[in-house]
Write a protein that holds these residues in place. Structure first.
Motif, short mmCIF file in Angstrom:
data_model
loop_
_atom_site.label_atom_id
_atom_site.label_comp_id
_atom_site.label_asym_id
_atom_site.label_seq_id
_atom_site.Cartn_x
_atom_site.Cartn_y
_atom_site.Cartn_z
N ILE A 26 135.71 -36.79 -65.54
CA ILE A 26 134.49 -37.56 -65.75
C ILE A 26 133.53 -37.36 -64.58
O ILE A 26 133.88 -37.56 -63.42
N VAL A 27 132.32 -36.94 -64.93
CA VAL A 27 131.23 -36.85 -63.95
C VAL A 27 130.09 -37.70 -64.49
O VAL A 27 129.75 -37.62 -65.68
N THR A 28 129.53 -38.54 -63.64
CA THR A 28 128.44 -39.41 -64.05
C THR A 28 127.21 -39.12 -63.21
O THR A 28 127.29 -38.46 -62.17
N ALA A 29 126.07 -39.61 -63.67
CA ALA A 29 124.83 -39.40 -62.92
C ALA A 29 123.90 -40.57 -63.17
O ALA A 29 123.99 -41.28 -64.19
N GLY A 30 122.98 -40.76 -62.26
CA GLY A 30 122.00 -41.83 -62.42
C GLY A 30 120.89 -41.69 -61.40
O GLY A 30 120.97 -40.89 -60.46
N ASN A 31 119.83 -42.45 -61.62
CA ASN A 31 118.68 -42.44 -60.71
C ASN A 31 118.71 -43.67 -59.82
O ASN A 31 119.18 -44.74 -60.24
#
Length: 509
Positions: A154-159
């Motif tokens: 699992i790789v997540t991203a956000g600002n």
């Protein structure tokens, strides 16, 4: 860190998470495989990085934006299940499989690839109803009652909050279950990617002069204005199509991709100037070695920004030709494996047969195998654009070869293979001529820079760009370039690092 460093870190993390012991068990248990959290401003290439990692590792990729997910779509819908415990019947609430988990199984089933990356973008923008479930998901990889399959990282991203009003700040308990990577926009890192993608020369030259315009987000009296890496890449593609169709690009077009009035005006003005330089300097004559004396003199006395634009224009043209040559070389090297496999089968029996299978059937088997391989990679999200083009060229050669065998009425034996061999050697000879022509154009570029700029900064820029660009470094290493070797030695670019190390080791500390 910049986006390139983040990509390398993620690739290493995924590779280590997928490492197994002698019994086939993952060395790091799933519960200890902390998801990566890419935290960075919008449009810096987070999604593109995930595609590159999956392509390079040959694993699958499933991407989801969490902004549109509700509790029901992410966790599944409730239904009543009838159970019996100790002789008593009960009605129990259960949940259907999550849309996200189901999509992973679909990709595995259709592609045949059972390891991959689940990339969840905008993870810190989840709805209020879903937020409590994220802690369980991030630690145990479970949505509702259904787990993410083993072998899926699992790789997540956000600002950050300053870029997105919908962002929900993660608490310490949640953050403590993530590997957080703070990513910043960096032109130098993006430039390497841009060369590989063939970003329009006008954009690269403009950003060389105005690096501060590569990424820019600010609030003005008219609202939020922004310039992103994504915007420049999308603008590059439409500019190329406009030029193919002979349509003039103006501020209205540029402003659809670059949302900053000042940058739009300056780039549009530069783009017009770029096209004027291309016409005035007759760049094709320079690369053919027939540049007029007045062209050399004009370049010699030009202002630095004009000289830099001219050099960038010439480099862009040569590097695009080098990239095409190296793609052709890679294609022929891959195709050679297919032909060697066919030749080995033909050599097994004295009559040139293949155990009852004709050469035409062998080619058909290779065609179907290649198509299946490409479809599998496409379904898994791990087929790069370069890989797709290479695969299509191999398919075209094999299909045309099969048709030729049928037309000639020869489908078996060394005679049939000879037709394929001749076709391959014809393409190899064509590439040899093409690389020789490209090499001459590269030599002519050095000659022009020598005559126009002597040993100024332009020569340093030229040698540096050719050194750091992967395609040109491979081209020069394989086919050579006397002028590059001479100037590289004079500037000692490749030896500065070794020289510094020797000086350090010589110190008695």
């Amino acid at each position: 860190m910049n986006i390139k460093q983040a990509k390398d870190y993620i690739e290493t993390t995924v590779r280590l998470y997928l490492k197994k012991d002698a019994f086939g068990e993952y060395r790091i248990p799933v519960v200890r495989q902390r998801p990566v959290f890419l935290l960075g401003a919008p449009g810096i290439g987070k999604t593109a990085v995930m595609e590159q990692v999956a392509q390079e590792l040959g694993i699958a990729l499933v991407s989801y934006s969490m902004t549109h997910h509700t509790r029901q779509s992410a966790l599944g819908l409730p239904f009543i299940s009838h159970r019996e415990y100790q002789g008593m019947k009960y009605e129990v609430s259960e949940y259907t499989m999550s849309e996200i988990i189901a999509s992973i199984y679909q990709v595995m089933e259709k592609s045949g690839i059972c390891e991959g990356i689940l990339f969840l973008d905008e993870i810190n923008c989840v709805s209020e109803t879903l937020a409590p479930s994220m802690l369980q998901f991030l630690q145990y990889k479970v949505f509702g009652r259904h787990k993410v399959p083993e072998g899926w990282i699992i790789v997540t991203a956000g600002n950050p909050p300053e870029y997105n009003k919908s962002v929900r700040e993660f608490d310490v308990v949640t953050m403590d279950r993530l590997k957080v990577l703070d990513v910043e926009a960096d032109y130098k890192a993006w430039k390497e990617y841009a060369w590989q993608k063939g970003i329009h020369g006008a954009i690269l030259n403009f950003l060389e002069l105005k690096k501060e315009y590569f990424y820019k987000i600010e609030t003005t009296v008219d609202g939020r204005s922004y310039v992103t890496a994504r915007g420049w890449e999308d603008l590059s593609e439409i500019l190329c199509l406009y030029e193919e169709e002979g349509i003039k690009a103006d501020e209205t077009l540029v402003g659809q991709y670059i949302r900053n009035e000042r940058v739009v005006k300056e780039f549009t003005a530069y783009y017009d100037l770029f096209n004027k330089y291309k016409k005035d300097y007759q760049t094709e004559e320079i690369l053919e070695g027939t540049a007029k004396a007045q062209t050399v003199e004009r370049a010699r006395v030009a202002a630095f920004d004009e000289r830099l634009s001219l050099l960038g224009m010439l480099l862009d043209k040569v590097l695009s030709e080098i990239r095409e040559d190296m793609e052709s070389a890679d294609y022929l090297a891959e195709l050679l494996k297919n032909l060697r496999a066919a030749k080995a089968a033909l050599d097994k029996v004295e009559d040139g047969g293949t155990g009852g299978i004709s050469l035409g059937q062998m080619l058909e088997n290779q065609i179907q195998g290649r198509k299946k391989q490409m479809e599998s990679a496409q379904m898994a999200g791990s087929l790069s654009e370069t890989g797709r083009r290479k695969g299509q060229r191999i398919l075209r050669f094999l299909e045309e070869g099969k048709k030729k065998l049928l037309l000639e009425g020869v489908t078996e034996g060394q005679e049939a293979f000879g037709l394929l061999k001749n076709a391959f050697e014809g393409q190899a000879q064509a590439l040899k001529k093409k690389t020789a022509a490209t090499g001459n154009r590269l030599e002519n570029l050095f000659t022009f820079v020598e005559n126009a700029f002597a040993q100024g900064n332009e020569m340093l820029i030229l040698v540096t760009e050719l050194t750091v660009n992967n395609d040109s470094a491979r081209f020069i290493g394989q086919f050579g370039c006397d002028a590059y070797e001479r100037h590289n030695q004079e500037l000692m670019l490749s030896e500065r690092g070794n020289g510094l190390m020797e000086e350090i080791l010589a110190l008695e500390l």
